[in-house]
Design an enzyme around this catalytic site. Structure first.
Site, mmCIF file in Angstrom:
data_model
loop_
_atom_site.group_PDB
_atom_site.id
_atom_site.type_symbol
_atom_site.label_atom_id
_atom_site.label_comp_id
_atom_site.label_asym_id
_atom_site.label_seq_id
_atom_site.Cartn_x
_atom_site.Cartn_y
_atom_site.Cartn_z
ATOM 1 N N LYS A 60 0.861 -1.274 -0.043
ATOM 2 C CA LYS A 60 0.201 0.458 -0.249
ATOM 3 C C LYS A 60 0.894 0.829 -0.307
ATOM 4 C CE LYS A 60 -4.211 -1.863 1.732
ATOM 5 N NZ LYS A 60 -3.805 -3.118 1.681
HETATM 6 C C1 PLP Z 1 -4.525 -4.921 0.941
HETATM 7 C C2 PLP Z 1 -3.356 -6.086 0.686
HETATM 8 C C3 PLP Z 1 -4.141 -6.286 0.387
HETATM 9 C C4 PLP Z 1 -5.430 -6.423 -1.248
HETATM 10 O O1 PLP Z 1 -5.154 -5.642 -1.811
HETATM 11 P P1 PLP Z 1 -6.576 -4.944 -2.383
HETATM 12 O O2 PLP Z 1 -6.099 -3.881 -3.387
HETATM 13 O O3 PLP Z 1 -7.270 -4.640 -1.458
HETATM 14 O O4 PLP Z 1 -7.356 -5.787 -3.559
HETATM 15 C C5 PLP Z 1 -3.329 -7.957 -0.126
HETATM 16 N N1 PLP Z 1 -1.998 -7.671 0.584
HETATM 17 C C6 PLP Z 1 -1.599 -7.466 1.300
HETATM 18 C C7 PLP Z 1 -0.381 -7.211 2.125
HETATM 19 C C8 PLP Z 1 -2.828 -6.037 1.714
HETATM 20 O O5 PLP Z 1 -2.520 -4.756 3.076
#
Ligand code: PLP
Length: 463
Positions: free
Chosen positions: A110
């Site tokens: 993120k």
């Molecule tokens: C948020 C997250 C995801 C999923 O991503 P999306 O964009 O919500 O599909 C997968 N792995 C980790 C470690 C995350 O923090």
């Protein structure tokens, strides 16, 4: 480039307006009016660019209201916080090309989007002379990435609610050790769901929201999606060149449909280069049921070893639905209203065929997740985090020979040490930045899980 709503209820707006709006005011999600395919000449000119240079080339297709020099500077500053010079390096392990998206400050993918969004917010607020108070609830990961995205920034305060004593010690420390004056961690005496309900209630109080210029950083912001498009293009160009092939597949551990939707956009920009997008889910398999059976119906959330994907309603699903509906906003609005009422949508055979043309999918259970972490460690000495493991398992199942499979690695394994320990009988190696957290000062306010208590705190500390 102008932006429109999936529900058709707004006049086209600029990129800057789209970033500040977040959720479209008609309740829909914002999308660019068109997504143009790159020409072969453009694609060739992108090969060999650094991550930052490629990011500029891709983002400037969608952002035409920030001067080029400023956009370059925003991009460079956003990825200077990453510890890998490649930003998102790719390592080959057996049949998988693992794209490590976790070299940012909070060690999860993120950061790729939120480092950029934080800088864009600060830039736009400086320009307009405005300010913003960000309010959000987290179950662990998103909160720290959002905090690191805006820590120390001018004209922005951030308030993040997390459930007191219900996040992992590392997750808690990643948030509470940020002691910049504009960061407020609130540990609520309740659950994550309580936190979400409180935030929702406060955003629904329009006078309060307007008074404090409340803003959100959840994955519905278009700036987050577009920042993620870059690494798909980076990966596809790099691996096709290295392997001497035309096409690659991607496997994407998915919760909110945000990351996989970025892949959908990237495939439109790079025609013929990205073949399959594998939508990998854990036992919260709503999206897999949608791809395989045309059934999009909400169940109850189960807890898994990949908690950042323990989601039932995928907040970015509506963006894909708009394209599935042939860019018909009226129909999309009707279906989303129907979904809000009934909690389910069903798709006919023709639609299902189109979905299966766009995505492959697999749901991966706990046993398989733990087993793949163990197997990978035994075979390559490489430790997968449990979210990445879900993607790797689904990717290996969908792989076809001759087409490289790029598996997105969304978190550093040390963030989810318990699951890793279960799989390999030892703790993953702790990166220096995480190990150092234990000695740092922390700041956090423990508060009642009540709307009025949170509002009073925001009133007292808002910009
Ligand atoms: C948020 C997250 C995801 C999923 O991503 P999306 O964009 O919500 O599909 C997968 N792995 C980790 C470690 C995350 O923090």
């Amino acid at each position: 480039m102008k932006y429109i709503s999936t529900r058709g209820g707004i006049a086209p707006i600029s990129f800057k307006e789209a970033v500040m709006m977040g959720l479209a005011v008609d309740g829909g999600l914002l999308l660019p009016e068109s997504i143009e395919a790159a020409t072969e000449e453009q694609i060739e000119s992108w090969r060999g660019l650094s991550y930052q240079e490629l990011a500029f080339a891709v983002l400037s297709r969608f952002i035409d209201d920030i001067p080029a020099a400023d956009l370059r500077e925003l991009i460079n500053r956003s990825y200077a916080t990453f510890t890998s010079p490649a930003v998102t390096p790719i390592v080959k392990k057996g049949d998988c090309h693992i794209m490590e998206l976790f070299h940012g400050p909070t060690l999860a993918f993120k950061d790729v989007a939120l480092q950029f969004l934080g800088n864009v917010f600060e830039y736009l607020l400086k320009e307009s002379g405005g300010h913003m108070n960000i309010l959000g609830a987290t179950s662990g990961d998103t909160g720290s990435a959002a905090i690191y995205g805006v820590r120390g920034k001018e004209r922005i305060n951030i308030f993040i609610l997390h459930p007191h004593k219900r996040v992992s010690p590392i997750q808690e420390l990643q948030m509470t050790s940020v002691t910049d004056a504009n960061v407020f961690n609130l540990a609520i005496k309740g659950t994550f769901d309580d936190g979400q309900a409180i935030v929702k209630a406060i955003f629904n109080d329009i006078p309060f929201k307007d008074k404090h210029q409340l803003g959100a950083v959840n994955s519905i912001n278009w700036a987050r999606i577009v920042a993620q498009v870059v690494y798909y293009i980076y990966g596809a160009l790099k691996v096709t060149a290295e392997e001497g092939v035309d096409q690659v597949d991607f496997s994407v551990p998915t919760g909110n449909f945000g990351d996989i939707f970025a892949g959908f956009v990237a495939r439109r920009i790079l025609p013929g280069r990205i073949r399959n997008l594998v939508l990998a889910t854990n036992e919260n398999n709503l999206l897999t049921r949608f791809v395989l059976n045309g059934d999009y119906s909400v169940g109850s959330v189960v807890s898994t070893v990949s908690p950042s994907m323990d989601i039932q309603v995928a907040s970015n699903f509506e963006r894909y639905l708009y394209y599935l509906n042939g860019e018909d906003a009226a129909r999309t609005r009707k279906e989303m209203e129907q979904f809000a009422q009934s909690g389910s949508l069903h798709f006919d055979d023709a639609a299902q065929e189109r979905v299966r043309h766009d995505f492959a999918s697999r749901s991966v259970n706990e046993e398989e997740t733990i087993a793949i972490i163990r197997d990978f460690y035994a075979a390559y000495g490489y430790v997968l985090d449990p979210h990445t493991a879900v993607g790797v398992r689904a990717g290996l199942a969908a792989r076809q020979s001759g087409v490289p499979m790029i598996c997105l690695s969304t978190a550093h394994p040390a963030k989810f040490g318990e699951a890793v320990h279960r799989a390999i009988g030892q703790d993953p190696e702790m990166p220096v930045s995480l190990a150092a957290l234990a000695d740092q000062q922390t700041r956090c306010e423990v508060v009642a899980a009540e709307v009025e208590a949170i509002k009073a705190f925001v009133d007292a500390h808002a910009l």
